[in-house]
Design an enzyme around this catalytic site. Sequence first.
Site, PDB file in Angstrom:
ATOM      1  N   ASP A 103      -4.519 -15.500   6.833  1.00 47.86           N
ATOM      2  CA  ASP A 103      -3.298 -16.035   6.456  1.00 47.86           C
ATOM      3  C   ASP A 103      -2.660 -17.033   7.659  1.00 47.86           C
ATOM      4  O   ASP A 103      -1.558 -17.690   7.177  1.00 47.86           O
ATOM      5  CB  ASP A 103      -2.276 -14.941   6.063  1.00 47.86           C
ATOM      6  CG  ASP A 103      -2.714 -14.078   4.996  1.00 47.86           C
ATOM      7  OD1 ASP A 103      -3.348 -14.753   4.074  1.00 47.86           O
ATOM      8  OD2 ASP A 103      -2.217 -13.012   4.845  1.00 47.86           O
ATOM      9  N   ARG A 134       0.803  -1.285  -0.037  1.00 46.85           N
ATOM     10  CA  ARG A 134      -0.072  -0.074  -0.231  1.00 46.85           C
ATOM     11  C   ARG A 134       0.836   1.363   0.107  1.00 46.85           C
ATOM     12  O   ARG A 134       0.485   2.232  -0.773  1.00 46.85           O
ATOM     13  CB  ARG A 134      -0.893  -0.150   1.284  1.00 46.85           C
ATOM     14  CG  ARG A 134      -2.241  -0.840   0.994  1.00 46.85           C
ATOM     15  CD  ARG A 134      -2.735  -1.382   2.341  1.00 46.85           C
ATOM     16  NE  ARG A 134      -4.000  -2.277   2.113  1.00 46.85           N
ATOM     17  CZ  ARG A 134      -3.911  -3.562   2.034  1.00 46.85           C
ATOM     18  NH1 ARG A 134      -2.990  -4.207   1.780  1.00 46.85           N
ATOM     19  NH2 ARG A 134      -5.092  -4.383   1.938  1.00 46.85           N
TER      20      ARG A 134
HETATM   21  C1  S3P Z   1      -4.450  -8.907   2.012  1.00 46.52           C
HETATM   22  C2  S3P Z   1      -5.717  -9.279   2.303  1.00 46.52           C
HETATM   23  C3  S3P Z   1      -5.968 -11.006   2.291  1.00 46.52           C
HETATM   24  C4  S3P Z   1      -4.640 -11.787   2.685  1.00 46.52           C
HETATM   25  C5  S3P Z   1      -3.529 -11.207   1.831  1.00 46.52           C
HETATM   26  C6  S3P Z   1      -3.011  -9.861   1.991  1.00 46.52           C
HETATM   27  C7  S3P Z   1      -3.969  -7.537   1.962  1.00 46.52           C
HETATM   28  O1  S3P Z   1      -6.515 -11.449   1.047  1.00 46.52           O
HETATM   29  O2  S3P Z   1      -4.757 -13.039   2.543  1.00 46.52           O
HETATM   30  O3  S3P Z   1      -2.303 -11.949   2.175  1.00 46.52           O
HETATM   31  O4  S3P Z   1      -3.128  -6.979   1.975  1.00 46.52           O
HETATM   32  O5  S3P Z   1      -5.274  -6.775   1.646  1.00 46.52           O
HETATM   33  P1  S3P Z   1      -8.206 -11.246   0.863  1.00 46.52           P
HETATM   34  O6  S3P Z   1      -8.320  -9.748   0.837  1.00 46.52           O
HETATM   35  O7  S3P Z   1      -8.212 -11.732  -0.446  1.00 46.52           O
HETATM   36  O8  S3P Z   1      -8.667 -12.098   1.729  1.00 46.52           O
END
Ligand code: S3P
Length: 447
Positions: free
Chosen positions: A329, A32
């Site tokens: 995760d 981000r």
């Molecule tokens: C993340 C959101 C999650 C997570 C990924 C990182 C993020 O995925 O599993 O490792 O940084 O927004 P999802 O939003 O698809 O659940």
Amino acid sequence: MTDVSRTPLTARRNGPLRGRIRVPGDKSISHRALILGAMTVGETSISGLLEGEDVHRTAAAMRALGAQVERGADGIWKVRGVGVGGFAQPHEALDFGNSGTGCRLTLGAVAGSPVTAVFDGDASLRSRPMKRVLDPLLEMGAKALEVADGGRLPLKLQGAAEPFPVVYEPPVASAQLKSAVLLAGLAAPGETTVIEAEATRDHTERMLKHFGAKISVRPTGSNDVGRRIVLQGQPELEAASVVVPADPSSAAFAIVGALIVPESEVILDAVMTNALRTGLFKTLKEMGAQIETLETRDDGGEEIADLRAKFSNLKGVEVPAERAPSMIDEYPVLAVAASFAQGQTIMRGLSELRVKESDRLEATAAMLRANGVDIAIEGDDLIVNGKGVPPAGGGQVATHMDHRIAMSALVMGLATEQPVGVDDVSFVATSFPGFPELMRSLGADLS
Ligand code: S3P
């Protein structure tokens, strides 16, 4: 397409884990910071950026879209951005390797710029669903010019010079999906609203605020489980400095290692403890884990803490489905902890695990089964029957291009009767470069 040759590794019992470490920067915040830096005019500086493969891919994508992204000799990254809607036409495909976050967030960012970009990734990323992100972005005015079967990569997206603001209710709890819509909404006139039935990690919202965007976040639903997020479009983002805290999803491996290897005691410095990320720590404490918060503070708009974990006698618990977004995760490593616990652990509502870097529900079950653990999948639930003693181990685990399966299996092998091997650790570098070395510095035998 990424072509990485396989590197096997084996974990063996070798006495306690002891020491004090800092795991690398948070992956979500690192992506981000680069993307928002690229969408801001001026120079953003980022300290503690995760220098993992996934984040390098996002840095390369931001460069291809016209931002200047450089690492200083002091380890501080500088991003000179192009402003909202200011991306340049990339000359080649944006290759996100293994990274769903980099890819989906950049899809959102590109959807609000008058450029056309091809998005691609490795075999794992090519198998993951992109339609969930494309649906709202197309509603906002972007066009999918080419998409592989079933809404997957590679795909070509044409952004909209001025996307439409939308009111969007994600059909799945996904911070990536929410973030893609918000990043596209930056270029839209008026308000873009995302209504989440279940709150997911809120780093995009916090960082947008940090960069000067007008964004409001209100709890909704019973027990405030949901969120109503309203972003005012076309803001003047201000370049900012970002401090990336240590990734709780990486800290999880050393913490679970300390809990299952007798006589261990490990301290983890400056771990982000944002409540939307710490479902694992809460669950482990319910299981009887000795995890102590030594000192808390605020850094760069996130709460952080030093954590101490000690070997613990764990017991099985039931993990409610509502907790999944705050530990999505961490299920593979929680399943490892559960296999050492006394009694049954039921983890409910794990359908989203099927669309991670691998089918993580199946891969986790296979990892444990190969090491003598009594495990079952019932619908979307994972059930681990622990015996309160170390499982046999001795298994060879297929990691399926999934860093978290590799690290979970190796942590398990530090405490099982027999060693645990993995077929490939190369993907560990996507999120946790230096994992074997850092674990060895605590006393782990990984070779
Ligand atoms: C993340 C959101 C999650 C997570 C990924 C990182 C993020 O995925 O599993 O490792 O940084 O927004 P999802 O939003 O698809 O659940």
